[in-house]
Design a protein around this motif. Structure first.
Motif, mmCIF file in Angstrom:
data_model
loop_
_atom_site.group_PDB
_atom_site.id
_atom_site.type_symbol
_atom_site.label_atom_id
_atom_site.label_comp_id
_atom_site.label_asym_id
_atom_site.label_seq_id
_atom_site.Cartn_x
_atom_site.Cartn_y
_atom_site.Cartn_z
ATOM 1 N N GLY A 175 24.614 2.674 -9.672
ATOM 2 C CA GLY A 175 23.924 3.561 -8.744
ATOM 3 C C GLY A 175 24.804 4.647 -8.149
ATOM 4 O O GLY A 175 24.316 5.513 -7.416
ATOM 5 N N ILE A 176 26.100 4.627 -8.460
ATOM 6 C CA ILE A 176 27.033 5.604 -7.893
ATOM 7 C C ILE A 176 27.277 6.737 -8.897
ATOM 8 O O ILE A 176 27.738 6.479 -10.019
ATOM 9 N N PRO A 177 26.982 7.981 -8.542
ATOM 10 C CA PRO A 177 27.246 9.099 -9.450
ATOM 11 C C PRO A 177 28.731 9.181 -9.810
ATOM 12 O O PRO A 177 29.597 8.889 -8.973
ATOM 13 N N ALA A 178 29.026 9.575 -11.032
ATOM 14 C CA ALA A 178 30.410 9.627 -11.519
ATOM 15 C C ALA A 178 31.287 10.529 -10.663
ATOM 16 O O ALA A 178 32.462 10.230 -10.427
ATOM 17 N N ARG A 179 30.723 11.620 -10.162
ATOM 18 C CA ARG A 179 31.520 12.550 -9.360
ATOM 19 C C ARG A 179 31.962 11.916 -8.040
ATOM 20 O O ARG A 179 33.071 12.144 -7.562
ATOM 21 N N LEU A 180 31.088 11.106 -7.443
ATOM 22 C CA LEU A 180 31.461 10.414 -6.213
ATOM 23 C C LEU A 180 32.471 9.313 -6.499
ATOM 24 O O LEU A 180 33.436 9.125 -5.755
ATOM 25 N N ALA A 181 32.243 8.569 -7.579
ATOM 26 C CA ALA A 181 33.143 7.467 -7.937
ATOM 27 C C ALA A 181 34.559 7.962 -8.197
ATOM 28 O O ALA A 181 35.528 7.216 -8.041
ATOM 29 N N ALA A 182 34.691 9.235 -8.603
ATOM 30 C CA ALA A 182 36.009 9.792 -8.907
ATOM 31 C C ALA A 182 36.810 10.150 -7.661
ATOM 32 O O ALA A 182 38.015 10.399 -7.738
ATOM 33 N N LEU A 183 36.150 10.170 -6.500
ATOM 34 C CA LEU A 183 36.835 10.527 -5.254
ATOM 35 C C LEU A 183 37.522 9.287 -4.676
ATOM 36 O O LEU A 183 36.844 8.314 -4.319
ATOM 37 N N PRO A 184 38.851 9.283 -4.566
ATOM 38 C CA PRO A 184 39.569 8.096 -4.082
ATOM 39 C C PRO A 184 39.074 7.582 -2.734
ATOM 40 O O PRO A 184 38.913 6.373 -2.549
ATOM 41 N N ALA A 185 38.814 8.468 -1.783
ATOM 42 C CA ALA A 185 38.386 8.038 -0.454
ATOM 43 C C ALA A 185 37.023 7.358 -0.511
ATOM 44 O O ALA A 185 36.798 6.319 0.123
ATOM 45 N N TYR A 186 36.101 7.942 -1.281
ATOM 46 C CA TYR A 186 34.778 7.345 -1.403
ATOM 47 C C TYR A 186 34.873 5.984 -2.096
ATOM 48 O O TYR A 186 34.232 5.021 -1.669
ATOM 49 N N ARG A 187 35.674 5.931 -3.158
ATOM 50 C CA ARG A 187 35.818 4.686 -3.926
ATOM 51 C C ARG A 187 36.373 3.571 -3.050
ATOM 52 O O ARG A 187 35.897 2.434 -3.087
ATOM 53 N N GLN A 188 37.373 3.873 -2.233
ATOM 54 C CA GLN A 188 37.963 2.848 -1.383
ATOM 55 C C GLN A 188 36.985 2.378 -0.301
ATOM 56 O O GLN A 188 36.926 1.182 0.001
ATOM 57 N N ARG A 189 36.206 3.297 0.261
ATOM 58 C CA ARG A 189 35.198 2.882 1.245
ATOM 59 C C ARG A 189 34.165 1.974 0.594
ATOM 60 O O ARG A 189 33.728 0.978 1.192
ATOM 61 N N TYR A 190 33.763 2.322 -0.612
ATOM 62 C CA TYR A 190 32.789 1.517 -1.353
ATOM 63 C C TYR A 190 33.340 0.112 -1.595
ATOM 64 O O TYR A 190 32.646 -0.889 -1.370
ATOM 65 N N ILE A 191 34.592 0.032 -2.033
ATOM 66 C CA ILE A 191 35.214 -1.264 -2.316
ATOM 67 C C ILE A 191 35.334 -2.094 -1.042
ATOM 68 O O ILE A 191 35.077 -3.308 -1.048
ATOM 69 N N GLU A 192 35.717 -1.475 0.052
ATOM 70 C CA GLU A 192 35.843 -2.214 1.316
ATOM 71 C C GLU A 192 34.496 -2.787 1.758
ATOM 72 O O GLU A 192 34.433 -3.910 2.275
ATOM 73 N N ARG A 193 33.423 -2.042 1.549
ATOM 74 C CA ARG A 193 32.089 -2.563 1.884
ATOM 75 C C ARG A 193 31.755 -3.780 1.037
ATOM 76 O O ARG A 193 31.221 -4.775 1.542
ATOM 77 N N LYS A 194 32.092 -3.707 -0.247
ATOM 78 C CA LYS A 194 31.822 -4.844 -1.135
ATOM 79 C C LYS A 194 32.646 -6.065 -0.727
ATOM 80 O O LYS A 194 32.160 -7.203 -0.785
ATOM 81 N N ILE A 195 33.878 -5.844 -0.326
ATOM 82 C CA ILE A 195 34.742 -6.958 0.072
ATOM 83 C C ILE A 195 34.226 -7.617 1.350
ATOM 84 O O ILE A 195 34.183 -8.854 1.453
ATOM 85 N N ARG A 196 33.845 -6.799 2.335
ATOM 86 C CA ARG A 196 33.314 -7.368 3.580
ATOM 87 C C ARG A 196 32.058 -8.191 3.309
ATOM 88 O O ARG A 196 31.899 -9.297 3.839
ATOM 89 N N ARG A 197 31.196 -7.684 2.471
ATOM 90 C CA ARG A 197 29.969 -8.405 2.134
ATOM 91 C C ARG A 197 30.294 -9.685 1.356
ATOM 92 O O ARG A 197 29.638 -10.716 1.532
ATOM 93 N N PHE A 198 31.290 -9.608 0.499
ATOM 94 C CA PHE A 198 31.707 -10.754 -0.302
ATOM 95 C C PHE A 198 32.158 -11.907 0.590
ATOM 96 O O PHE A 198 31.761 -13.060 0.401
ATOM 97 N N TRP A 199 32.978 -11.605 1.602
ATOM 98 C CA TRP A 199 33.450 -12.656 2.495
ATOM 99 C C TRP A 199 32.296 -13.297 3.258
ATOM 100 O O TRP A 199 32.262 -14.522 3.463
ATOM 101 N N LYS A 200 31.322 -12.498 3.661
ATOM 102 C CA LYS A 200 30.147 -13.059 4.331
ATOM 103 C C LYS A 200 29.402 -13.998 3.386
ATOM 104 O O LYS A 200 28.939 -15.068 3.783
ATOM 105 N N ARG A 201 29.296 -13.582 2.131
ATOM 106 C CA ARG A 201 28.591 -14.409 1.147
ATOM 107 C C ARG A 201 29.340 -15.718 0.903
ATOM 108 O O ARG A 201 28.730 -16.789 0.784
ATOM 109 N N VAL A 202 30.654 -15.642 0.812
ATOM 110 C CA VAL A 202 31.475 -16.842 0.600
ATOM 111 C C VAL A 202 31.262 -17.834 1.736
ATOM 112 O O VAL A 202 31.046 -19.038 1.507
ATOM 113 N N GLU A 203 31.322 -17.351 2.973
ATOM 114 C CA GLU A 203 31.142 -18.240 4.120
ATOM 115 C C GLU A 203 29.733 -18.826 4.136
ATOM 116 O O GLU A 203 29.542 -20.007 4.454
ATOM 117 N N TRP A 204 28.743 -18.028 3.803
ATOM 118 C CA TRP A 204 27.356 -18.492 3.772
ATOM 119 C C TRP A 204 27.174 -19.589 2.724
ATOM 120 O O TRP A 204 26.545 -20.619 2.976
#
Length: 217
Positions: A173-202
């Motif tokens: 769902g992420i356009p290639a041009r956005l995925a190529a931006l380091p700042a956007y990519r890192q924010r995206y990854i951090e969101r996935k990690i935060r959600r992942f930890w919530k899922r693990v605890e659940w």
């Protein structure tokens, strides 16, 4: 043509069956469940159906995901937590995605993180393994879908636990041009990690309450 007529899958998800390659036990063959593809497509809204079935073909989406720049240009570090991918192979049960079979030091296939959490909870060993996996995501910039415990495999390597992402690679769902931006990519990854930890605890707490409520806490 790889003959799987005498084999049963060693693992199965909702959308794919996983077989051990009969000629190379170091490889896994992932084959679509065509009935589920049809059921998923039938549930799509009319405007999504116009996009065709390729968007719900997990094998095709996985092939595309392995072509993301962070995987192609990431060097050997990429394979620290991701199975190597060998392309598509014809089998008697249909076309398969062929990838590295993730095993323990003794050669036995690993178990899912979901199964591990049910048995052991979030102990120190698995917490360290998850931290290591998340550090790898940040360092490589590899994009994934939501990180779900049943899409990660836990193995023992050199007396410590290690996680591998065996499904859910890519961010369609992420356009290639956005995925190529380091700042956007890192924010995206951090969101996935935060959600992942919530899922693990659940998961570790016995899935108390609805996940939709737990992820908002």
């Amino acid at each position: 043509m790889i003959d799987l007529s005498q084999q049963e899958p060693f693992a199965a998800g909702y959308n794919r069956f996983c077989y051990i390659h009969p000629e190379d036990p170091r490889r896994c063959l992932k084959i679509l469940n065509p009935e589920n593809i049809e059921r998923r497509f039938a549930r799509q809204r009319w405007y999504k159906k116009m996009l065709g079935k390729s968007r719900i073909n997990d094998n095709l989406q996985e092939q595309i995901a392995y072509d993301q720049p962070a995987v192609i240009h990431g060097g050997e570090k990429v394979w620290s937590h991701l199975p190597r991918f060998y392309g598509q192979a014809p089998t008697t049960r249909g076309p398969a995605n062929s990838s590295e079979l993730i095993t323990n030091s003794n050669g036995a296939p690993g178990i899912t993180l979901e199964s591990y959490l049910k048995r052991h909870g979030v102990n120190g060993c698995i917490r360290t393994a998850i931290d290591d996996f998340c550090r790898w995501l940040r360092e490589t910039g590899i994009l994934t879908r939501n990180l779900l415990p049943h899409n990660l495999v836990v193995v023992t390597r050199e007396d410590h636990l290690k996680l591998y992402l065996v499904d859910g690679l890519g961010a369609p769902g992420i356009p290639a041009r956005l995925a190529a931006l380091p700042a956007y990519r890192q924010r995206y990854i951090e969101r996935k990690i935060r959600r992942f930890w919530k899922r693990v605890e659940w998961e570790a707490n016995g899935r108390q309450g609805a996940w939709e409520a737990a992820e908002k806490i």
